[in-house]
Structure formats: structure tokens, C-alpha cells
Design a protein around this motif. Sequence first.
Motif, PDB file in Angstrom:
ATOM      1  N   LYS A 171     -26.247  77.840  65.631  1.00  0.00           N
ATOM      2  CA  LYS A 171     -24.896  77.957  67.273  1.00  0.00           C
ATOM      3  C   LYS A 171     -24.483  78.634  66.943  1.00  0.00           C
ATOM      4  O   LYS A 171     -23.993  79.035  67.592  1.00  0.00           O
ATOM      5  CB  LYS A 171     -25.350  76.174  67.260  1.00  0.00           C
ATOM      6  N   ASP A 172     -23.638  78.818  65.531  1.00  0.00           N
ATOM      7  CA  ASP A 172     -22.018  79.081  65.983  1.00  0.00           C
ATOM      8  C   ASP A 172     -22.051  80.130  64.618  1.00  0.00           C
ATOM      9  O   ASP A 172     -21.926  79.857  63.309  1.00  0.00           O
ATOM     10  CB  ASP A 172     -20.740  78.203  65.471  1.00  0.00           C
ATOM     11  N   PRO A 173     -21.948  81.404  64.257  1.00  0.00           N
ATOM     12  CA  PRO A 173     -22.240  82.946  63.214  1.00  0.00           C
ATOM     13  C   PRO A 173     -21.383  82.551  62.795  1.00  0.00           C
ATOM     14  O   PRO A 173     -21.709  82.704  61.436  1.00  0.00           O
ATOM     15  CB  PRO A 173     -22.063  84.679  64.362  1.00  0.00           C
ATOM     16  N   LYS A 174     -19.707  81.980  62.933  1.00  0.00           N
ATOM     17  CA  LYS A 174     -18.987  82.066  62.790  1.00  0.00           C
ATOM     18  C   LYS A 174     -18.862  80.772  60.943  1.00  0.00           C
ATOM     19  O   LYS A 174     -18.134  81.200  60.022  1.00  0.00           O
ATOM     20  CB  LYS A 174     -17.868  81.610  62.883  1.00  0.00           C
ATOM     21  N   LYS A 175     -19.681  79.509  61.428  1.00  0.00           N
ATOM     22  CA  LYS A 175     -19.705  78.609  60.756  1.00  0.00           C
ATOM     23  C   LYS A 175     -20.503  78.790  59.703  1.00  0.00           C
ATOM     24  O   LYS A 175     -20.217  78.177  58.434  1.00  0.00           O
ATOM     25  CB  LYS A 175     -19.978  77.180  60.697  1.00  0.00           C
ATOM     26  N   SER A 176     -21.958  79.335  59.882  1.00  0.00           N
ATOM     27  CA  SER A 176     -22.925  79.861  59.099  1.00  0.00           C
ATOM     28  C   SER A 176     -22.220  81.361  58.031  1.00  0.00           C
ATOM     29  O   SER A 176     -23.102  80.988  57.264  1.00  0.00           O
ATOM     30  CB  SER A 176     -23.822  80.275  60.348  1.00  0.00           C
ATOM     31  N   LEU A 177     -21.843  82.170  58.751  1.00  0.00           N
ATOM     32  CA  LEU A 177     -21.640  83.592  58.073  1.00  0.00           C
ATOM     33  C   LEU A 177     -20.481  82.716  56.923  1.00  0.00           C
ATOM     34  O   LEU A 177     -20.378  82.600  55.283  1.00  0.00           O
ATOM     35  CB  LEU A 177     -20.817  84.025  58.292  1.00  0.00           C
ATOM     36  N   ASP A 178     -19.961  81.949  56.984  1.00  0.00           N
ATOM     37  CA  ASP A 178     -18.702  81.147  56.190  1.00  0.00           C
ATOM     38  C   ASP A 178     -19.983  80.389  55.121  1.00  0.00           C
ATOM     39  O   ASP A 178     -19.400  80.228  54.006  1.00  0.00           O
ATOM     40  CB  ASP A 178     -17.816  80.320  56.892  1.00  0.00           C
ATOM     41  N   PHE A 179     -20.290  79.919  55.704  1.00  0.00           N
ATOM     42  CA  PHE A 179     -21.437  78.463  54.086  1.00  0.00           C
ATOM     43  C   PHE A 179     -21.827  79.541  53.982  1.00  0.00           C
ATOM     44  O   PHE A 179     -22.432  79.217  52.226  1.00  0.00           O
ATOM     45  CB  PHE A 179     -22.192  77.967  55.016  1.00  0.00           C
ATOM     46  N   TYR A 180     -22.898  80.283  54.164  1.00  0.00           N
ATOM     47  CA  TYR A 180     -23.548  80.879  53.329  1.00  0.00           C
ATOM     48  C   TYR A 180     -23.580  81.753  51.656  1.00  0.00           C
ATOM     49  O   TYR A 180     -23.763  82.342  51.302  1.00  0.00           O
ATOM     50  CB  TYR A 180     -25.068  81.707  54.014  1.00  0.00           C
ATOM     51  N   ARG A 181     -22.264  82.264  52.810  1.00  0.00           N
ATOM     52  CA  ARG A 181     -21.384  83.683  51.749  1.00  0.00           C
ATOM     53  C   ARG A 181     -20.010  82.369  50.570  1.00  0.00           C
ATOM     54  O   ARG A 181     -20.585  82.855  49.688  1.00  0.00           O
ATOM     55  CB  ARG A 181     -20.514  84.348  53.055  1.00  0.00           C
ATOM     56  N   ASP A 182     -19.121  81.724  51.202  1.00  0.00           N
ATOM     57  CA  ASP A 182     -18.758  80.951  50.744  1.00  0.00           C
ATOM     58  C   ASP A 182     -19.259  80.106  49.754  1.00  0.00           C
ATOM     59  O   ASP A 182     -18.664  79.754  48.678  1.00  0.00           O
ATOM     60  CB  ASP A 182     -17.435  80.502  51.354  1.00  0.00           C
ATOM     61  N   VAL A 183     -20.527  79.375  50.452  1.00  0.00           N
ATOM     62  CA  VAL A 183     -20.647  78.273  49.668  1.00  0.00           C
ATOM     63  C   VAL A 183     -21.709  78.703  48.612  1.00  0.00           C
ATOM     64  O   VAL A 183     -22.036  78.493  47.654  1.00  0.00           O
ATOM     65  CB  VAL A 183     -20.794  77.167  50.270  1.00  0.00           C
ATOM     66  N   LEU A 184     -22.345  79.458  49.140  1.00  0.00           N
ATOM     67  CA  LEU A 184     -23.871  79.901  48.339  1.00  0.00           C
ATOM     68  C   LEU A 184     -23.770  81.631  48.023  1.00  0.00           C
ATOM     69  O   LEU A 184     -25.066  81.473  47.002  1.00  0.00           O
ATOM     70  CB  LEU A 184     -25.376  80.214  48.997  1.00  0.00           C
TER      71      LEU A 184
END
Length: 328
Positions: A171-184
Amino acid sequence: MATFDNSFLMNHTCLRIKDPKVSIPFYTEKFGMKLIATFPFADFTLYMLNYETEANKHLNWSAREGVLELCHNHGVENDPNYKLNNGNGEKDRGFGHICVSVDNIQTFQDQLLKQDVKFQKKLSDGRQKNIAFALDPNGYWIELIENGIAKAEDKTDASTYKLNHTMIRVKDPKKSLDFYRDVLGFKLLSTSVHENAKFTLYFLGYDHDSNFKQDTLTREEQFKREGIIELTHNWGTESDSEFKGYHNGNSTENGALQGYGHTCVSCKDPAKFCQELVDKFGDKLDWSLKWDQGNIKNIAFIRDPDGYSIEILGHGLFEDKFKQQANL
């Protein structure tokens, strides 16, 4: 802070199947994968498939990239009403496809057609002549792309094939990119913008080269890899108050059908990694299963911003069973 050493990799993608007697031969005989492990449980069995190579055949199944996990819930093969959601219908869209890259896409497509494999899109269909979409026995889409490894005219060799990526809609690329890069700890490998069709593709994966610059990987380099996740963003969903989100493949709310299960991150010390995530993010993360708290020990499950599940496990999971089956 979570520390990402060079043991981190995207290990597998899980899909539910109806009948292993149909799905396993499809992937081994038609797509050239090898069944590397079978893990039976009381109510379900997991089948692990992989493009086995000289480089990875000595590794435990969970220490490899590009593994396909097929999950069979016992008895559904005898249920005429049992159906699976491939993620691409008008209702309950979410997961899109898995992708196999091959040496010679035209020859491989022709080979599949001779074996009566059904296609959603052939190379000659539509505007994009360099990709195709085959259909597996459960209706899941398998994208075909060409990696050109040792390409020979009118020939194709399964030793060059890669389980390149898994696509999910976000839905929201900013939220998804932050998750996959910062968390994983994933890196943004490349971005593909499609203005006419109003969507953007983000390709992420692990790259442990300290000199790697994000968003610079060429298509040629990317097609030779495994363990990539493709995030598809259809423009406007992030600001559309009427958009209800994508189906995560696991929910059965409002009569939704299941299908896609999860992707998986593997590393040498998953217990330490999970604790680091708890220490850093606290209650900001959505854990569906915290570390070592389920019926199957030494695993965890976390959800991304769209509710898709990511399993976290170690390189040694079920290693004794794997060695017995592999006669190692």
C-alpha cells in the motif's frame, strides 16, 4: 541496534498446495527443482525444493537462498471444494508471483508448452516480450525471465535456473521500504518506474558488500541472483481512504481464501536478532509469533506493514532430519 552480518539471507517462500502428488512433480520435472527435504507434522507436511548446485549442496536447507516451501494441509487433496487464492484475482489481491530466471527463456517456454504447462502470458503476448508467466497446478503465477547464464541457442540447462524473486503488492512504499531495510536489513537493489501504467517496482535483497550502493543493480546482475523480494506499488493506494489494503495470503476473514504463506529470513543467530529487534523497536513491531514460543521451536514470525508474514529462523533448523534425508 540490530546487527546484520553476512549470514543473513532470504531463505524461502511458502505457498500452500492442494496435492503434493501433483505439485512436487510439476516443480521437479518441469521446472528442474530438487526436493531437498520433507518435514511431516501432525496436520501438515512441508516440502522444501531448491535449485541445488555445487556451491549450496553441502548446506542445510535453511542456510540456502532460493528455497520454495510447499505446505500441504493433510486431507485437502480429497476435498472437491478446497480452493486456494493465487493473489491476483479481483478479490483478495496481494501476493503476485514467484519468479524463475533461466538461461534461455524462449527455449524454456517452448519446453514447458510441449509439457502442457498452462500460461497466463506467453512471450508473444502483450507489450513486454521479454517476460512470461506460467501457471502452476494451484494457479499460482510463475514469472519467467532470462539470466543468460551460459546461454546456448535452442538449449536450456536447469543448472542455470534461479528462484529469483517473490512479488507482493504494498500500500505505502515508504513504510514498506523502511521496514525491509531498517528492520530486516535488506538493501534496495533497484527501482523500476512505470509511468504509463502508474506503478513502481522496488527490488530488495541482502548484499553484504560494504561497497554496494543501493538502487544501482543492473537488470543483468539482478536476474542472476536469488533471494529477492519485489514490492509492487500501484500509485495512489497510500493516500486512498477507500483502499482497504491487500490480502496477506493467510487471513480467512470475510470468506477470504488462503494461498501464499510467507517469506523467510535466515541467519546464524536468530535468537540474538529477534532480541535486538525487541530492544530497538519495542512494541512498534507486529509479531505473530515471538521467538521460540510456538509449537515448532526456534522460529519466529513478524508481519510487515501490509500484514505479510516473514519467518525468522537459523541456519541449523531441522539439520539432523535434513542430513538423514540427504544421506549426509
